[in-house]
Design an enzyme around this catalytic site. Sequence first.
Site, PDB file in Angstrom:
ATOM      1  CD  GLU A   1     -41.698 -15.988 -72.566  1.00 25.10           C
ATOM      2  OE1 GLU A   1     -42.014 -16.950 -73.272  1.00 25.10           O
ATOM      3  OE2 GLU A   1     -41.881 -15.966 -71.336  1.00 25.10           O
TER       4      GLU A   1
ATOM      5  NE  ARG B   1     -45.469  -8.304 -70.364  1.00 28.49           N
ATOM      6  CZ  ARG B   1     -45.334  -9.569 -70.786  1.00 28.49           C
ATOM      7  NH1 ARG B   1     -45.945 -10.554 -70.166  1.00 28.49           N
ATOM      8  NH2 ARG B   1     -44.594  -9.847 -71.832  1.00 28.49           N
TER       9      ARG B   1
ATOM     10  CE1 TYR C   1     -44.775 -18.653 -65.975  1.00 27.83           C
ATOM     11  CE2 TYR C   1     -43.361 -17.711 -67.668  1.00 27.83           C
ATOM     12  CZ  TYR C   1     -44.566 -17.740 -66.994  1.00 27.83           C
ATOM     13  OH  TYR C   1     -45.563 -16.855 -67.321  1.00 27.83           O
TER      14      TYR C   1
ATOM     15  CD  GLU D   1     -45.361 -13.998 -69.485  1.00 28.48           C
ATOM     16  OE1 GLU D   1     -45.208 -15.229 -69.371  1.00 28.48           O
ATOM     17  OE2 GLU D   1     -45.584 -13.426 -70.563  1.00 28.48           O
TER      18      GLU D   1
ATOM     19  CG  HIS E   1     -47.391 -12.406 -75.729  1.00 28.67           C
ATOM     20  ND1 HIS E   1     -47.174 -11.983 -74.441  1.00 28.67           N
ATOM     21  CD2 HIS E   1     -47.364 -13.756 -75.676  1.00 28.67           C
ATOM     22  CE1 HIS E   1     -47.034 -13.037 -73.637  1.00 28.67           C
ATOM     23  NE2 HIS E   1     -47.150 -14.128 -74.368  1.00 28.67           N
TER      24      HIS E   1
ATOM     25  CG  ASN F   1     -41.802 -13.150 -69.162  1.00 27.87           C
ATOM     26  OD1 ASN F   1     -41.953 -12.082 -68.574  1.00 27.87           O
ATOM     27  ND2 ASN F   1     -42.403 -13.427 -70.303  1.00 27.87           N
TER      28      ASN F   1
HETATM   29  C1  FCB Z   1     -44.690 -17.735 -71.240  1.00 24.69           C
HETATM   30  C2  FCB Z   1     -45.562 -16.946 -72.192  1.00 24.69           C
HETATM   31  C3  FCB Z   1     -46.969 -16.762 -71.717  1.00 24.69           C
HETATM   32  C4  FCB Z   1     -47.502 -17.984 -71.016  1.00 24.69           C
HETATM   33  C5  FCB Z   1     -46.538 -18.473 -69.978  1.00 24.69           C
HETATM   34  C6  FCB Z   1     -47.012 -19.670 -69.196  1.00 24.69           C
HETATM   35  O1  FCB Z   1     -43.653 -18.347 -71.948  1.00 24.69           O
HETATM   36  O2  FCB Z   1     -45.010 -15.674 -72.415  1.00 24.69           O
HETATM   37  O3  FCB Z   1     -47.749 -16.382 -72.823  1.00 24.69           O
HETATM   38  O4  FCB Z   1     -47.836 -18.954 -71.931  1.00 24.69           O
HETATM   39  O5  FCB Z   1     -45.305 -18.791 -70.571  1.00 24.69           O
END
Ligand code: FCB
Length: 452
Positions: A168, A79, A298, A355, A123, A296
């Site tokens: 995002e 990607r 985190y 992600e 992006h 994504n």
């Molecule tokens: C996300 C982004 C990516 C990277 C990660 C850690 O929010 O999409 O570009 O910075 O965080």
Amino acid sequence: MNGLSERFDPGFVWGAATSAYQIEGATSEDGRGASIWDTFCAQPGRTFRADSGEVAVDHYHRWPEDVALVRDLGLGAYRFSVAWPRIQPDGRGPAEPRGLAFYDRLVDGLLEAGIEPWPTLYHWDLPQALEDAGGWPVRDTAERFADYAAIVADALGDRVANWTTLNEPWCASFLGYGAGIHAPGRTEPAAALAASHHLHLAHGLAVPRLRERVPGAKVGITLNLYAISPADDTGRHDDAVRRIDGLMNRWFLDPVLLGRYPQDVLDDVAGVGGTDVIRAGDLATIAAPLDFLGVNYYSRHVVAAGPWPGASEVDFVERDWPKTASGWDIDPVGLGEVLAQVHRDYPPLPIYITENGAAFDDVVGPDGTVEDHDRIAFVAGHLAALADAIDAGVDVRGYFAWSLLDNFEWAEGYAKRFGIVHVDFDTLVRTPKASARWFAELARASSTKERS
Ligand code: FCB
């Protein structure tokens, strides 16, 4: 592997992700125009140590080596994002052939190496000329994005099947125009809301343009979703959870997947302004049917009601909890919660984790290797949660590690390393970390096992 590979279907897509501004460098080569990130990084105090993507990890020149890295790791998918200012230096008008040629070579290189290209069209690197004309808070930017999407589709559509419109939109709108910690660094809440709507509109306008040009294209959008939970279970903080889930998750999921904005969030932001840009018919455009949702994930946010009874402020609560080097709580359970929410509240759609990953303070050994067992534990934990979600019926078809390479982490500059491949930022030498080898072995074992 602790049986992890057994838990994924042999057809599950294993990949790694990057984005243009974070890795390419060569910001003034081959006719590329300026992006809002070039401008932002040049302003004092915006990024750590005034770092910028001017050189980044020089992927623009070293892409054959990076494609070879993905191939050697045995990953089936890569990607990446296309830099809009390479294709249309001013964000409008005819294509810059040298910019298109770069992605043409990259796509050919990937396919020759047996790697499926997964481009994302946006992006965060908006052409500066479009920001000068008002940026995402202005409706015309959405129309310009659809034209740009069509140009890229015409150039790559004969070889690219999987298309992601945006990465995002929450970050692009709320961090860029509201909090001002991302480019273009504006702190205008109404503009942030207008930007979010025009990003949605850009997505919705681009979907049919892609489909017209690429028969059989699989089109999706990538959203960053967060697990949100209350500071305690007294019920006092439930409204804070509703508000933050509304602004971070549902404000983006609902228009795209349900064709409406959540009424409670519209009510919450009524005094802010910005939503007057929503026109009749926009939501039908935005809700164009999709083939997949990119997620994504985190971390989690723990929230509490603000100190003033009846006031709307929300406190983000610091937990005593294991954290990554970014200070983000390590919370794989949250991935399952996010997937369960999507599964429960939205029409069925294949999901790809586009992600997931973590920054850690990697230590380079005397032989140049990085034994990043903390990153392996992070990814393994999240993959276990993902496998649980799949077992519970969520249709997740792939996982992309963020990131293939250590890179320019936006406002954090080069201070945060997310790569499964280490990059020496002085020499730009790439060295796979232990996590890359582990991930490669997992992907290999998962893809080659016999179907039971
Ligand atoms: C996300 C982004 C990516 C990277 C990660 C850690 O929010 O999409 O570009 O910075 O965080």
